[in-house]
Design a protein around this motif. Structure first.
Motif, PDB file in Angstrom:
ATOM      1  N   THR A  87      37.391  43.876  53.732  1.00 49.96           N
ATOM      2  CA  THR A  87      36.279  43.516  52.803  1.00 49.96           C
ATOM      3  C   THR A  87      35.251  42.864  53.537  1.00 49.96           C
ATOM      4  O   THR A  87      35.269  41.902  54.228  1.00 49.96           O
ATOM      5  N   PRO A  88      33.859  43.415  53.546  1.00 49.21           N
ATOM      6  CA  PRO A  88      32.786  42.581  54.136  1.00 49.21           C
ATOM      7  C   PRO A  88      32.724  41.236  53.317  1.00 49.21           C
ATOM      8  O   PRO A  88      32.822  40.968  52.421  1.00 49.21           O
ATOM      9  N   ASP A  89      31.933  40.122  54.194  1.00 49.60           N
ATOM     10  CA  ASP A  89      31.594  38.956  53.410  1.00 49.60           C
ATOM     11  C   ASP A  89      30.334  39.326  52.700  1.00 49.60           C
ATOM     12  O   ASP A  89      29.733  40.148  53.065  1.00 49.60           O
ATOM     13  N   ALA A  90      30.559  38.555  51.572  1.00 44.99           N
ATOM     14  CA  ALA A  90      29.313  38.903  50.449  1.00 44.99           C
ATOM     15  C   ALA A  90      28.127  38.315  50.761  1.00 44.99           C
ATOM     16  O   ALA A  90      27.046  38.697  50.373  1.00 44.99           O
ATOM     17  N   HIS A  91      27.973  37.573  51.966  1.00 39.95           N
ATOM     18  CA  HIS A  91      26.800  36.898  52.575  1.00 39.95           C
ATOM     19  C   HIS A  91      26.432  36.930  53.972  1.00 39.95           C
ATOM     20  O   HIS A  91      25.161  37.138  54.301  1.00 39.95           O
ATOM     21  N   LEU A  92      27.499  36.709  54.772  1.00 38.29           N
ATOM     22  CA  LEU A  92      27.141  36.544  56.235  1.00 38.29           C
ATOM     23  C   LEU A  92      27.628  37.938  56.979  1.00 38.29           C
ATOM     24  O   LEU A  92      28.549  38.797  56.942  1.00 38.29           O
ATOM     25  N   PRO A  93      26.427  38.382  57.495  1.00 34.13           N
ATOM     26  CA  PRO A  93      26.497  39.625  58.125  1.00 34.13           C
ATOM     27  C   PRO A  93      27.572  39.710  59.202  1.00 34.13           C
ATOM     28  O   PRO A  93      27.610  38.772  59.843  1.00 34.13           O
ATOM     29  N   GLY A  94      28.297  40.739  59.256  1.00 34.56           N
ATOM     30  CA  GLY A  94      29.439  40.950  60.432  1.00 34.56           C
ATOM     31  C   GLY A  94      30.489  40.292  60.326  1.00 34.56           C
ATOM     32  O   GLY A  94      31.689  40.444  60.983  1.00 34.56           O
ATOM     33  N   VAL A  95      30.622  39.571  59.327  1.00 35.78           N
ATOM     34  CA  VAL A  95      31.851  38.769  58.822  1.00 35.78           C
ATOM     35  C   VAL A  95      32.837  39.727  58.008  1.00 35.78           C
ATOM     36  O   VAL A  95      32.047  40.126  56.863  1.00 35.78           O
ATOM     37  N   GLU A  96      33.904  39.527  58.288  1.00 34.02           N
ATOM     38  CA  GLU A  96      35.027  40.516  57.576  1.00 34.02           C
ATOM     39  C   GLU A  96      36.246  39.648  56.790  1.00 34.02           C
ATOM     40  O   GLU A  96      36.637  38.628  57.649  1.00 34.02           O
ATOM     41  N   HIS A  97      36.759  40.010  55.993  1.00 34.60           N
ATOM     42  CA  HIS A  97      37.934  39.414  55.277  1.00 34.60           C
ATOM     43  C   HIS A  97      39.073  40.422  55.105  1.00 34.60           C
ATOM     44  O   HIS A  97      38.995  41.610  54.596  1.00 34.60           O
ATOM     45  N   PRO A  98      40.433  39.988  54.950  1.00 37.71           N
ATOM     46  CA  PRO A  98      41.377  40.903  54.482  1.00 37.71           C
ATOM     47  C   PRO A  98      41.150  41.011  52.898  1.00 37.71           C
ATOM     48  O   PRO A  98      40.768  40.088  52.370  1.00 37.71           O
ATOM     49  N   LEU A  99      41.666  42.037  52.410  1.00 39.87           N
ATOM     50  CA  LEU A  99      41.555  42.357  51.035  1.00 39.87           C
ATOM     51  C   LEU A  99      42.459  41.163  50.173  1.00 39.87           C
ATOM     52  O   LEU A  99      43.298  40.518  50.809  1.00 39.87           O
ATOM     53  N   MET A 100      42.238  41.016  48.910  1.00 39.93           N
ATOM     54  CA  MET A 100      42.970  40.114  48.111  1.00 39.93           C
ATOM     55  C   MET A 100      43.314  40.960  46.747  1.00 39.93           C
ATOM     56  O   MET A 100      42.742  41.692  46.409  1.00 39.93           O
ATOM     57  N   MET A 101      44.660  40.332  46.449  1.00 38.65           N
ATOM     58  CA  MET A 101      45.052  40.712  45.142  1.00 38.65           C
ATOM     59  C   MET A 101      45.452  39.423  44.586  1.00 38.65           C
ATOM     60  O   MET A 101      45.842  38.519  45.159  1.00 38.65           O
ATOM     61  N   MET A 102      45.217  39.508  43.057  1.00 36.56           N
ATOM     62  CA  MET A 102      45.822  38.498  42.217  1.00 36.56           C
ATOM     63  C   MET A 102      47.222  38.629  41.706  1.00 36.56           C
ATOM     64  O   MET A 102      47.614  39.912  41.780  1.00 36.56           O
ATOM     65  N   THR A 103      47.910  37.515  41.279  1.00 32.19           N
ATOM     66  CA  THR A 103      49.161  37.810  40.835  1.00 32.19           C
ATOM     67  C   THR A 103      49.212  38.837  39.637  1.00 32.19           C
ATOM     68  O   THR A 103      49.961  39.775  39.317  1.00 32.19           O
ATOM     69  N   THR A 104      48.099  38.754  38.968  1.00 31.36           N
ATOM     70  CA  THR A 104      47.793  39.652  37.711  1.00 31.36           C
ATOM     71  C   THR A 104      47.408  41.196  37.977  1.00 31.36           C
ATOM     72  O   THR A 104      47.998  42.121  37.412  1.00 31.36           O
ATOM     73  N   ASP A 105      46.992  41.266  39.199  1.00 30.63           N
ATOM     74  CA  ASP A 105      46.530  42.645  39.777  1.00 30.63           C
ATOM     75  C   ASP A 105      47.998  43.217  40.124  1.00 30.63           C
ATOM     76  O   ASP A 105      48.288  44.452  39.879  1.00 30.63           O
ATOM     77  N   LEU A 106      49.016  42.362  40.819  1.00 35.48           N
ATOM     78  CA  LEU A 106      50.438  43.234  41.078  1.00 35.48           C
ATOM     79  C   LEU A 106      50.942  43.333  39.956  1.00 35.48           C
ATOM     80  O   LEU A 106      52.054  44.373  40.183  1.00 35.48           O
ATOM     81  N   ALA A 107      50.963  42.770  39.018  1.00 33.13           N
ATOM     82  CA  ALA A 107      51.547  43.077  37.598  1.00 33.13           C
ATOM     83  C   ALA A 107      51.512  44.515  37.340  1.00 33.13           C
ATOM     84  O   ALA A 107      52.607  45.177  37.014  1.00 33.13           O
ATOM     85  N   PHE A 108      50.501  45.166  37.572  1.00 29.03           N
ATOM     86  CA  PHE A 108      50.369  46.605  37.452  1.00 29.03           C
ATOM     87  C   PHE A 108      51.254  47.688  38.245  1.00 29.03           C
ATOM     88  O   PHE A 108      51.623  48.473  37.882  1.00 29.03           O
ATOM     89  N   LYS A 109      51.584  46.966  39.378  1.00 32.48           N
ATOM     90  CA  LYS A 109      52.620  47.698  40.163  1.00 32.48           C
ATOM     91  C   LYS A 109      53.759  47.411  39.846  1.00 32.48           C
ATOM     92  O   LYS A 109      54.638  48.515  39.961  1.00 32.48           O
ATOM     93  N   VAL A 110      54.381  46.204  39.520  1.00 27.41           N
ATOM     94  CA  VAL A 110      55.745  46.170  39.335  1.00 27.41           C
ATOM     95  C   VAL A 110      56.066  46.271  37.983  1.00 27.41           C
ATOM     96  O   VAL A 110      57.517  46.800  37.792  1.00 27.41           O
TER      97      VAL A 110
END
Ligand code: HEM
Length: 759
Positions: free
Chosen positions: A377-400
């Motif tokens: 996912t792109p950095d929200a402010h710094l051009p050209g910088v990228e980050h790995p995706l993020m999930m919260m524990t509560t997001d994983l709840a929907f999978k388990v």
């Protein structure tokens, strides 16, 4: 200042400053009768004659919509937008505004813009929503009183969704701002690591690592099963904050535990599994979480921030304190590669990749894909910088969680279905507490849904005065007792609650499930009266063109009953009647959601549902109901005392029926209540029920409950009781009773605005 100096020289804090210790500190368990006077007219600079519907009708809604849309794309320097788009942060603000709603008592919700005031404005969970509201200030200023903050807060996140690609169901205006903090609603515990709010650090800028736990559920900590309380029955104590801890209960990082919390909290918001997944998976298609800076560097919440911060809080000393240094919740990152576009990437990636635990720069627990080739996912402010995706524990709840998982799989297969489910759930979330459609304003209101408790339009001329008189006579001729007529009208209208504007006599839902079967409504009597009134309606309509709804007839019968009961005591009164109600059907009634309106304590009918365990006194719950009925203390007292002598106890018991002429409307209740020759003897040490006796041993003996005696025991209520009991008191009582009766009958009549206001 010297100890003991004169307080009036200002050498000691106190006086009009309302400093502690105040009344509540000395007497924490006193009945807070003043809760009946929330958000008083004195707090409102618009004045009593201001009409929000009129003011809102004057604004250019299309232009407003366009102004909000344009604003989303115009970053300002003091708080630059992530990804050049304010949409996600506006959406979170709107969701947090509406998400405080709880169906148990209808409190919370977007309806009055309470996010502007403490305690909600300062919940850690609402971090940086102060910036979101302040960013909207120029739009608020442009539209002035014609656009409430409550509407603007809901609108901004809704326009944002549309701008990012979600088709909307519509949007209705009509939320009228409160002008003062709500001091009555119990939101659950708040504090800093278990410290009482009074022990919070005095210096607002001294970092508070402990702030992290000022988020309700987390704060309670402790063993798993105790982390939030299921206090019954007082709606107002039903829940802590709506929010579940994104790191799992107590920060335990367990998605299955998180699923259980999500299900519970969203159910309290009246959302089922599908709506819950639609909302969270829909919301987290957008934006990012912010955790660039450790929490202990962040300043105090708005309510304790420095004067120079001008109502904003959570000052962040790193860099400019915003943009790539933003610290809100503590978790850092985005869920999707395109955080400002409506797509199905959230669910796709959630299910496609395995996730492992990691920590944000702020130290919060979060999850990242195990696969290094997963999309970035792109950095929200710094051009050209990228980050790995993020999930919260509560997001994983929907999978388990197996049930949530099923919903997700359906949404993954059918994006259009998911889109519609999210759009509808969002619409419900934003409008859940807006009340009957007569309160809905603006040109884009959308369709009608069951959760709106719809009633049909009036499609016939309404009865005139002569027909009203005719109908009253017909009702009395049925031979039904006055008390029966009064009972059913009261059962019908008194379900109203001003918190979310649900319930009331319109729709005549008292004749439908579930209300028809509630014990407090005495179903056998209800059947008898409804049958008889249906007969009156059929005869009346059979004789000519005129029509009357059963909903109207029930209220009209109540008027006839009260007038006859007053007449029997020598008082000639006319109870006002305003026709215009219509009858809803079973198909138009969400029975399950109506069951939340069932009283657990009804002081007016001396009803206590003993099956429910109580943490709050019955009189405390009765006060809560008086509050939801918008009654003043004199009205509350008059209605209770009046209904007692009208023999309205739900089970026919004689508790509190302090009269030898039951069924006659009189001030007898108050005379006995304040009689100094009487002495009250509790039946048990718990003081639930009492026997009343004469000190001299002679004369009448009565029984009573706490719901009766509170009007003589509480200092403020006793003053009213003494007035009604006095030699000249019956006139005051009679006027208060009739006025309050009519007011309750009119509470849900938003369709008859002027008449409702006059009541
Ligand atoms: C952001 C938690 C439900 C919309 C966030 C953040 C957290 C969070 C911790 C990051 C805040 C920050 O640091 O900036 C949760 C939890 C939920 C939930 C635990 C329920 C289980 C929802 C729902 C919606 C929503 C129902 C809307 C329908 C958003 C949006 C953002 C966000 C748009 C991004 C805000 C931004 O970019 O500034 N959520 N959320 N969330 N949430 Fe949720």
């Amino acid at each position: 200042a010297t100890q003991g100096a004169c307080p009036f020289r200002g050498t000691r804090i106190g006086g009009a400053q309302g400093s502690e210790p105040g009344l509540d500190h000395w007497w924490p368990n006193r009945l807070k009768v003043e809760l009946l006077y929330q958000d008083p007219p004195q707090a409102n600079p618009l004045g009593r004659d201001f009409d929000y519907a009129d003011a809102n009708a004057w604004i250019d809604h299309d232009q407003l919509w366009e102004d909000v849309r344009a604003f989303l794309h115009k970053p300002v320097e003091w708080w630059p937008s992530d990804y050049g788009h304010y949409g996600p942060q506006m959406n979170r603000m709107s969701w947090h505004s509406a998400g405080t709603y709880r169906i148990a008592d209808g409190r919370g919700g977007a309806g009055e813009g309470m996010q502007r005031f403490a305690p909600i404005n300062s919940w850690w969970d609402n971090g940086n929503t102060d910036k979101s509201r302040r960013l909207l200030a120029p739009i608020k200023a442009k539209y002035g009183a014609g656009l409430s903050w409550a509407d603007l807060i809901a609108l901004a996140g809704t326009v944002a969704l549309e701008d990012m690609g979600l088709p909307l169901q519509g949007f209705a205006f009509g939320r009228e701002d409160a002008w003062s903090a709500d001091t009555g609603t119990y939101w659950g515990p708040e504090g800093w690591f278990g410290k009482a709010p009074t022990e919070q650090p005095a210096d607002p800028q001294a970092g508070h690592p402990d702030q992290m736990v000022n988020r309700g559920l987390r704060w309670q900590g402790g063993p798993k099963d105790q982390h939030y309380d299921l206090e019954n029955p007082l709606g107002a104590s039903h829940q802590s904050l709506i929010y579940v801890d994104p790191e799992g209960p107590g920060g335990n990082g367990d998605p299955m535990d998180a699923a259980r919390d999500i299900r519970e909290t969203f159910a309290r918001m009246a959302m089922n599994d599908e709506e819950t997944v639609a909302l969270v998976a829909g919301g987290h298609a957008f934006g990012k979480s912010h955790g660039a800076v450790p929490a202990d560097k962040i300043g105090g919440a708005p309510e304790i921030a420095k004067m120079s911060e001008m109502g904003l809080g959570w000052a962040n000393p790193v860099g400019e304190g915003n943009a790539e240094n933003t610290m809100t919740n503590g978790i850092e990152g985005s869920w999707t590669p395109n955080p400002t576009r409506w797509d199905n990437d959230y669910l796709t990636n959630l299910f496609k990749y395995e996730w492992k635990q990691t920590k944000s720069p702020a130290g919060s627990l979060q999850w990242t894909p195990t696969d290094p080739d997963a999309p970035k996912t792109p950095d929200a402010h710094l051009p050209g910088v990228e980050h790995p995706l993020m999930m919260m524990t509560t997001d994983l709840a929907f999978k388990v969680d197996p049930d949530y998982r099923k919903v997700c799989e359906r949404f993954l297969e059918d994006f259009d279905y998911f889109t519609e489910a999210f759009s509808k759930a969002w619409h419900k979330l934003m409008h859940r507490d807006l009340g009957p459609t007569a309160r809905w304003l603006g040109p884009r209101q959308g369709g009608t849904f069951l959760w709106q408790d719809p009633v049909p339009e009036v499609d016939h001329p309404l009865v005139d005065d002569a027909q009203v008189a005719d109908l009253k006579a017909r009702v009395l001729e049925t031979g039904l007792a006055h008390g029966d007529l009064i009972a059913v009208a009261w059962a019908s209208a008194s379900t109203y609650r001003d918190s979310d504007k649900r319930g009331g006599a319109n729709g005549a839902r008292v004749r439908l499930a579930p209300q028809r079967g509630w014990a407090v409504n005495d179903p056998a009597r209800l059947d008898r009266v409804i049958d008889a009134l249906e007969g009156v309606k059929a005869d009346f309509e059979g004789e000519g063109e005129a029509k009357i709804s059963l909903a109207d007839l029930i209220v009209l019968a109540g008027c006839a009953g009260v007038e006859a009961a007053a007449q029997a005591g020598g008082h000639d009164v006319t109870v006002p009647f305003v026709p215009g109600r219509t009858d809803a059907s079973d198909e138009w009634t969400d029975a399950e959601s109506f069951d939340w309106l069932k009283p657990v304590v009804d002081g007016f009918r001396n009803y206590v549902d003993e099956a429910v365990g109580y943490h709050v006194s019955p009189e405390g719950i009765a006060l809560d109901k008086a509050c939801l009925l918008k009654l003043t203390a004199p009205e509350w007292a008059a209605l209770t005392g009046g209904l007692r002598v009208l023999d309205q106890n739900w089970d026919g018991s004689k508790d509190g029926v302090f009269t030898d002429r039951p069924g006659v409307l009189s001030a007898d209740f108050f005379r006995v209540l304040t009689d100094t020759d009487l002495v009250w003897r509790p039946e048990t040490g718990e003081e639930r029920r009492f026997t009343l006796e004469r000190r001299d041993g002679g004369g009448a003996t009565w029984t009573a409950t706490r719901l009766d005696l509170v009007f003589g025991a509480n200092a403020e209520l006793r003053q009213i009781a003494e007035l009604y009991a006095g030699a000249d008191g019956e006139g005051y009582f009679m006027r208060a009773f009739v006025k309050a009766w009519h007011k309750v009958m009119m509470l849900d009549r938003f369709d008859a605005k002027e008449a409702r206001k006059a009541a």
